[in-house]
Write a protein that holds these residues in place. Structure first.
Motif, PDB file in Angstrom:
ATOM      1  N   GLY A 197       0.729  -1.092  -0.135  1.00 16.86           N
ATOM      2  CA  GLY A 197      -0.046   0.051   0.182  1.00 16.86           C
ATOM      3  C   GLY A 197       0.966   1.360   0.090  1.00 16.86           C
ATOM      4  O   GLY A 197       2.053   1.493   0.232  1.00 16.86           O
ATOM      5  N   PHE A 198       0.299   2.245  -0.555  1.00 15.38           N
ATOM      6  CA  PHE A 198       0.997   3.796  -0.542  1.00 15.38           C
ATOM      7  C   PHE A 198       0.706   4.470   0.739  1.00 15.38           C
ATOM      8  O   PHE A 198      -0.659   4.577   1.066  1.00 15.38           O
ATOM      9  N   HIS A 199       1.928   4.930   1.407  1.00 10.97           N
ATOM     10  CA  HIS A 199       1.711   5.800   2.568  1.00 10.97           C
ATOM     11  C   HIS A 199       2.530   6.904   2.499  1.00 10.97           C
ATOM     12  O   HIS A 199       3.832   6.735   2.183  1.00 10.97           O
ATOM     13  N   VAL A 200       2.131   7.748   2.845  1.00 14.45           N
ATOM     14  CA  VAL A 200       3.069   9.037   3.152  1.00 14.45           C
ATOM     15  C   VAL A 200       3.986   8.334   4.464  1.00 14.45           C
ATOM     16  O   VAL A 200       3.424   8.310   5.466  1.00 14.45           O
ATOM     17  N   PRO A 201       5.382   8.675   4.274  1.00 11.81           N
ATOM     18  CA  PRO A 201       6.110   7.999   5.272  1.00 11.81           C
ATOM     19  C   PRO A 201       5.995   8.868   6.654  1.00 11.81           C
ATOM     20  O   PRO A 201       5.810  10.210   6.849  1.00 11.81           O
ATOM     21  N   PHE A 202       6.099   8.391   7.984  1.00 10.33           N
ATOM     22  CA  PHE A 202       6.111   8.830   9.068  1.00 10.33           C
ATOM     23  C   PHE A 202       7.512   9.426   9.264  1.00 10.33           C
ATOM     24  O   PHE A 202       8.402   8.994   8.720  1.00 10.33           O
ATOM     25  N   ARG A 203       7.422  10.738   9.763  1.00 12.25           N
ATOM     26  CA  ARG A 203       8.649  11.579  10.009  1.00 12.25           C
ATOM     27  C   ARG A 203       8.883  12.282  11.347  1.00 12.25           C
ATOM     28  O   ARG A 203       7.611  12.649  11.903  1.00 12.25           O
TER      29      ARG A 203
END
Length: 340
Positions: free
Chosen positions: A331-337
């Motif tokens: 799945g596509f996710h905006v990475p945590f930062r």
């Protein structure tokens, strides 16, 4: 010559069939089994699954006071490693769609029917919440429904009223963007009943699941509305998403006619997974159907991909149960930062 043509036709037919078959197999292994991982929702339907940085899956349990009395709604927390599910928050503010921002905070769309009619953000570790958007032009939202976050941390949510006795204060069921400075902007007014929402992995397209069958207590478009409109009952609509967070309507990506789509998500290759007809249907970025994942009792309402070791697991919310199934695409996710 005739023999050659027959051979060529047979070859092309076999090749085309093989491509279609391989595309479906490329999404879902034929041996994959759908599994029930939670049962016992108290409302009419479960919604908005999203996996957090803590590895837990959060999902909404929506109660309808018209049918179930004055139950106040629940956000559940499911641990896929232990199988344990417990209440994260109740009352939930009639939470519906959930998502996580890049810093790991839980974003919740609180709907109508005695809910908050707002978008809030919760720090998972402190438990403290912040109202991200509570009013637009000084008036409450109609009923925030579903939500997605882009790679810059901006929040996009749909605001469609389907039920609830409160007044309808916004003149149309729109799609809004919340910028990182807290400002709120309406960006879509031509989807008559925007429901599910997703952004492509390259952050250049925004998709809306339009679910309008005229059973809400407000018209599809307000009287005198003169903007562009997509008068479609059931459809996936496609918009070009610009770097500044504004959009341009590209058109009808998938015409579902008299079938209403609900939640939708994308994988890392941009394929679109949508809850429709009670199952999960997978479309290519160009809108071609690839395959369909059958869900027990045809009850699918929303879905999400997990994260980490569960990134190739689909979690599917239905009427009162949560299911999972392994797929071949991450799945596509905006990475945590971490915050600066």
């Amino acid at each position: 010559m005739k023999t050659t043509l027959l051979f060529l036709c047979a070859f092309l037919s076999t090749s085309l069939f093989g491509q279609i078959k391989e595309s479906a197999i490329d999404i879902l292994n034929p041996t994959s089994k759908i599994k029930e991982v939670f049962s016992g929702g108290e409302g009419l339907l479960l919604e908005g699954p999203a996996m957090g940085p803590d590895g837990n899956l959060y999902f909404s349990d929506i109660t309808f006071t018209q049918y179930e009395g004055m139950k106040a709604g629940i956000i559940w927390k499911y641990n896929p490693n232990t199988g344990e599910t417990k209440v994260f928050r109740s009352p939930s503010g009639m939470a519906n769609g959930l998502a996580f921002d890049p810093f790991g905070s839980l974003i919740a769309c609180e709907g109508a029917d005695f809910g908050g009619r707002r978008v809030i953000k919760t720090n998972l570790y402190s438990g403290k919440s912040t109202i991200v958007a509570g009013l637009f032009n000084g008036k409450p939202f109609n009923s925030p429904n579903d939500v997605v976050v882009d790679n810059k941390g901006r929040i996009y949510f749909t605001d469609s009223r389907y039920f609830g006795k409160e007044s309808v204060d916004q003149p149309l069921d729109g799609v809004y963007r919340i910028d990182t400075d807290g400002s709120v902007h309406i960006i879509i007014g031509n989807a008559s009943k925007p429901n599910g929402i997703a952004i492509s992995p390259d952050n250049k397209k925004l998709y809306i699941a339009n679910y309008d069958f005229g059973y809400s207590n407000m018209p599809a478009f307000p009287q005198g509305y003169k903007g562009p409109r997509a008068e479609i009952k059931g459809a996936i609509l496609e918009y070009e998403l610009f770097a500044d967070g504004n959009v341009k309507y590209k058109g009808l990506l998938v015409d579902l006619k008299n079938v209403g789509p609900d939640g939708l998500k994308v994988d890392i290759e941009g394929n679109i997974y949508v809850a429709v007809k009670g199952n999960i249907v997978v479309y290519s970025p160009g809108g071609k159907k690839i395959t369909e994942i059958s869900v027990p009792n045809r009850g699918a309402k929303n879905l999400c991909f997990g994260r980490g070791k569960f990134n190739k697991t689909l979690f599917i919310a239905t009427n009162k149960k949560l299911y999972s199934i392994d797929v071949k695409k991450a799945g596509f996710h905006v990475p945590f930062r971490t915050k600066n």
